[in-house]
Scaffold this active site. Structure first.
Site, PDB file in Angstrom:
ATOM      1  N   SER A  21       0.825  -1.213   0.000  1.00 51.30           N
ATOM      2  CA  SER A  21       0.000   0.000   0.000  1.00 51.30           C
ATOM      3  C   SER A  21       0.856   1.258   0.000  1.00 51.30           C
ATOM      4  O   SER A  21       0.325   2.364   0.069  1.00 51.30           O
ATOM      5  CB  SER A  21      -0.916   0.006   1.228  1.00 51.30           C
ATOM      6  OG  SER A  21      -0.148  -0.039   2.418  1.00 51.30           O
ATOM      7  N   ASN A 108      -2.179  -3.040  12.849  1.00 48.74           N
ATOM      8  CA  ASN A 108      -3.645  -2.941  12.798  1.00 48.74           C
ATOM      9  C   ASN A 108      -4.153  -1.744  13.580  1.00 48.74           C
ATOM     10  O   ASN A 108      -4.975  -0.953  13.090  1.00 48.74           O
ATOM     11  CB  ASN A 108      -4.275  -4.231  13.336  1.00 48.74           C
ATOM     12  CG  ASN A 108      -3.989  -5.434  12.471  1.00 48.74           C
ATOM     13  OD1 ASN A 108      -3.392  -5.308  11.409  1.00 48.74           O
ATOM     14  ND2 ASN A 108      -4.404  -6.610  12.931  1.00 48.74           N
ATOM     15  N   THR A 153     -40.537  25.542  -9.487  1.00 51.03           N
ATOM     16  CA  THR A 153     -40.824  24.169  -9.092  1.00 51.03           C
ATOM     17  C   THR A 153     -41.044  23.397 -10.390  1.00 51.03           C
ATOM     18  O   THR A 153     -41.614  23.928 -11.345  1.00 51.03           O
ATOM     19  CB  THR A 153     -42.086  24.054  -8.205  1.00 51.03           C
ATOM     20  OG1 THR A 153     -43.223  24.531  -8.923  1.00 51.03           O
ATOM     21  CG2 THR A 153     -41.918  24.858  -6.922  1.00 51.03           C
ATOM     22  N   HIS A 154     -40.561  22.163 -10.424  1.00 49.77           N
ATOM     23  CA  HIS A 154     -40.641  21.337 -11.638  1.00 49.77           C
ATOM     24  C   HIS A 154     -39.953  22.019 -12.827  1.00 49.77           C
ATOM     25  O   HIS A 154     -40.312  21.777 -13.981  1.00 49.77           O
ATOM     26  CB  HIS A 154     -42.095  21.011 -12.005  1.00 49.77           C
ATOM     27  CG  HIS A 154     -42.895  20.467 -10.870  1.00 49.77           C
ATOM     28  ND1 HIS A 154     -42.804  19.157 -10.461  1.00 49.77           N
ATOM     29  CD2 HIS A 154     -43.782  21.063 -10.037  1.00 49.77           C
ATOM     30  CE1 HIS A 154     -43.622  18.957  -9.432  1.00 49.77           C
ATOM     31  NE2 HIS A 154     -44.212  20.103  -9.150  1.00 49.77           N
ATOM     32  N   SER A 275     -14.853  26.784 -27.013  1.00 46.63           N
ATOM     33  CA  SER A 275     -15.034  25.589 -27.832  1.00 46.63           C
ATOM     34  C   SER A 275     -13.899  25.489 -28.841  1.00 46.63           C
ATOM     35  O   SER A 275     -13.401  26.501 -29.333  1.00 46.63           O
ATOM     36  CB  SER A 275     -16.381  25.665 -28.562  1.00 46.63           C
ATOM     37  OG  SER A 275     -16.436  24.735 -29.623  1.00 46.63           O
ATOM     38  N   ASN A 283     -18.087  28.424 -22.166  1.00 47.67           N
ATOM     39  CA  ASN A 283     -18.674  27.269 -21.486  1.00 47.67           C
ATOM     40  C   ASN A 283     -18.481  27.306 -19.970  1.00 47.67           C
ATOM     41  O   ASN A 283     -17.415  27.675 -19.485  1.00 47.67           O
ATOM     42  CB  ASN A 283     -18.046  25.973 -22.018  1.00 47.67           C
ATOM     43  CG  ASN A 283     -18.331  25.767 -23.492  1.00 47.67           C
ATOM     44  OD1 ASN A 283     -19.376  26.144 -23.995  1.00 47.67           O
ATOM     45  ND2 ASN A 283     -17.385  25.156 -24.192  1.00 47.67           N
ATOM     46  N   TYR A 315      -9.399  -7.502  12.063  1.00 47.88           N
ATOM     47  CA  TYR A 315      -8.800  -6.874  10.882  1.00 47.88           C
ATOM     48  C   TYR A 315      -8.732  -7.874   9.730  1.00 47.88           C
ATOM     49  O   TYR A 315      -8.404  -9.051   9.916  1.00 47.88           O
ATOM     50  CB  TYR A 315      -7.394  -6.348  11.183  1.00 47.88           C
ATOM     51  CG  TYR A 315      -6.781  -5.644   9.989  1.00 47.88           C
ATOM     52  CD1 TYR A 315      -7.058  -4.305   9.737  1.00 47.88           C
ATOM     53  CD2 TYR A 315      -5.967  -6.328   9.093  1.00 47.88           C
ATOM     54  CE1 TYR A 315      -6.522  -3.664   8.620  1.00 47.88           C
ATOM     55  CE2 TYR A 315      -5.425  -5.692   7.982  1.00 47.88           C
ATOM     56  CZ  TYR A 315      -5.714  -4.373   7.745  1.00 47.88           C
ATOM     57  OH  TYR A 315      -5.201  -3.747   6.646  1.00 47.88           O
ATOM     58  N   GLN A 320      -7.499  -2.484   3.545  1.00 48.43           N
ATOM     59  CA  GLN A 320      -6.537  -1.663   2.814  1.00 48.43           C
ATOM     60  C   GLN A 320      -7.241  -0.836   1.740  1.00 48.43           C
ATOM     61  O   GLN A 320      -6.742   0.210   1.317  1.00 48.43           O
ATOM     62  CB  GLN A 320      -5.467  -2.550   2.171  1.00 48.43           C
ATOM     63  CG  GLN A 320      -4.346  -1.781   1.497  1.00 48.43           C
ATOM     64  CD  GLN A 320      -3.148  -2.665   1.199  1.00 48.43           C
ATOM     65  OE1 GLN A 320      -2.449  -3.096   2.111  1.00 48.43           O
ATOM     66  NE2 GLN A 320      -2.940  -2.964  -0.071  1.00 48.43           N
ATOM     67  N   LYS A 323      -8.400   3.378   1.935  1.00 47.87           N
ATOM     68  CA  LYS A 323      -7.602   4.597   1.855  1.00 47.87           C
ATOM     69  C   LYS A 323      -7.732   5.351   0.535  1.00 47.87           C
ATOM     70  O   LYS A 323      -7.953   6.567   0.527  1.00 47.87           O
ATOM     71  CB  LYS A 323      -6.125   4.269   2.131  1.00 47.87           C
ATOM     72  CG  LYS A 323      -5.897   3.769   3.538  1.00 47.87           C
ATOM     73  CD  LYS A 323      -4.550   3.152   3.718  1.00 47.87           C
ATOM     74  CE  LYS A 323      -4.509   2.346   5.003  1.00 47.87           C
ATOM     75  NZ  LYS A 323      -5.468   1.207   5.003  1.00 47.87           N
TER      76      LYS A 323
END
Length: 456
Positions: A21, A108, A153-154, A275, A283, A315, A320, A323
């Site tokens: 790791s 651990n 709304t909607h 673009s 954009n 454990y 592992q 993380k």
């Protein structure tokens, strides 16, 4: 971790790489060193190492940190993980004394401690980022109490509101996020160190002393739970997922507002891109990326829940996998909070003329026409149907309510009088909603004062 005591053949290189790791848990180094320093001080206090040995160990840990900062300490796959790398390097420096660092602890409980120190640190940082963002939202709200904007709304225009009221809605969301993180901190602030591999230790350690040195409120109650608990990781990922949900909602609105169809904001050159084909384009890549990264964070939450769903005590190496999703989520959320703060500060300008036009060109004042009749004694549901018929007629004739003559109003009900025009004007429509928490200007100013107090 392997040693000559149990194994007589080397690990296959492919298995070694798969098992290691060190490629990602090096992010835990500052927390590993902090935990080791506290552990050494505790070992010295209880007499498991002499004061002289303790000083040598602490000095060696300081040198490792300095070497790390200077780029001289770069452990590879052969070290498996950052904890083993620190211990091995310390032993190379100090000889037999270095081997005493791991007295009365296991990787651990060590990694569980490192991870909690990491989450505590970054939870505090994220609360700071949220507070900064809330301050920007509050400043925007203070400038726009009487600026009106259509609310939806909607995704259909519903009623006009104060733009300050709109910004304060997001202030509330992020304030809940701060509260959630504070709540998470309470539960993650427990020390696993001293749990050993799973059953504690026979040696006379002082876990309360170690907890106090590291700023934990208490040691964990159960050693099996101490080494295997990752609830705090899930809680944090969940809280951060909600932060991303709120950032994504805000991003979506900013994207819509920047479109020609809405036209409520104009993007600045500082925070927009173009673009490769269409020269006219500007954009909203910043809010689009934030919106997109929410899916990445949600995925990490689901991944972590899946890792935990069938793990027996205590454990297991599966842990592992906690993380990389955690580290990536924390980096993503911290970056998105910073970039949204920047975007709200200098990413767009508000088109107030377009906003003023927008609240004049629809039927979002229809509820106020119904309320007008209610104040004159008509039951709301009856008023609702009368105004509904009036809107239907106005649509058929291509007129807005404000453009109807008084005779046309009175055709639908004689209670309509000349003051109806003032009652349905956008400013009055907003100002009149003076119930607690509403968009009325007086209420919004009171809400701003309350928000300022909470932020402070």
């Amino acid at each position: 971790m392997r040693g000559p005591g149990r194994f007589d053949q080397p690990l296959d290189p492919l298995v070694a790489a798969f098992n290691a790791s060190i490629g990602f848990d090096r992010e835990l180094l500052p927390y590993d060193l902090a935990g080791s320093r506290a552990h050494v001080r505790m070992l010295t206090k209880v007499g498991l190492v002499t004061p002289q040995e303790g000083e040598l160990l602490l000095g060696g840990l300081d040198r490792i940190e300095q070497e790390w900062q200077e780029g001289q300490f770069n452990p590879g796959v052969d070290q498996e993980d950052i904890h083993s790398a620190v211990e091995n390097h310390l032993t190379q420096q100090l000889g037999a004394v270095g081997k005493k660092l791991h007295t009365a602890r296991s990787r651990n409980d060590q990694v569980a401690t490192d991870l909690r120190l990491y989450t505590l640190d970054h939870s505090g940082r994220i609360i700071g980022h949220l507070t900064t963002l809330m301050g920007v939202l509050l400043a925007l709200a203070q400038k726009h109490v009487e600026t009106l904007i259509p609310a939806y709304t909607h995704l259909q225009r519903a009623q006009p509101v104060s733009l300050a009221h709109h910004w304060l809605a997001y202030f509330e969301m992020f304030d809940r996020d701060r509260a959630r993180l504070t709540d998470c901190i309470e539960r993650m602030n427990i020390l696993p160190l001293g749990s050993g591999a799973l059953a504690g230790t026979t040696l006379p350690i002082d876990r309360a002393y170690t907890a106090a040195l590291l700023g934990f409120r208490a040691p964990c109650e159960n050693s099996l739970d101490g080494v295997s608990d990752r609830d705090f990781v899930v809680e944090l990922l969940s809280a951060l997922s909600l932060i991303m949900a709120h950032l994504s909602r805000l991003s979506e609105e900013l994207i819509l507002w920047s479109s020609r169809e809405f036209g409520f904001i104009q993007l600045t050159d500082r925070c927009a891109t173009g673009s490769s084909l269409m020269p006219q384009k500007k954009n909203p890549d910043v809010p689009e990326l934030i919106r997109g990264k929410s899916g990445r964070v949600y995925g990490h939450l689901m991944g972590m829940l899946t890792v935990l769903k069938s793990l027996p005590l205590a454990y297991n190496k599966d842990l592992q996998e906690d993380k990389e999703p955690l580290f990536d989520t924390v980096r993503t959320v911290e970056t998105c909070l910073e970039i949204m703060t920047l975007f709200l500060t200098e990413g767009f300008t508000l088109d107030t003329a377009r906003l003023a036009q927008a609240v004049e060109e629809d039927y979002s004042n229809a509820t106020d026409a119904a309320d007008y009749l209610v104040r004159k004694g008509l039951p709301f549901r009856e008023a609702y149907y009368i105004v509904g018929a009036l809107v239907r007629s106005s649509l058929a004739n291509g007129k807005l309510l404000k453009d109807l003559s008084l005779r046309e109003w009175q055709t639908f009900h004689p209670l309509f009088e000349a003051d109806i025009y003032e009652a349905i004007s956008p400013k009055q429509v907003v100002s009149a909603r003076n119930s607690y928490g509403g968009t009325g200007f007086a209420q919004v100013r009171e809400a701003l004062a309350r928000a300022q107090a909470r932020l402070g």
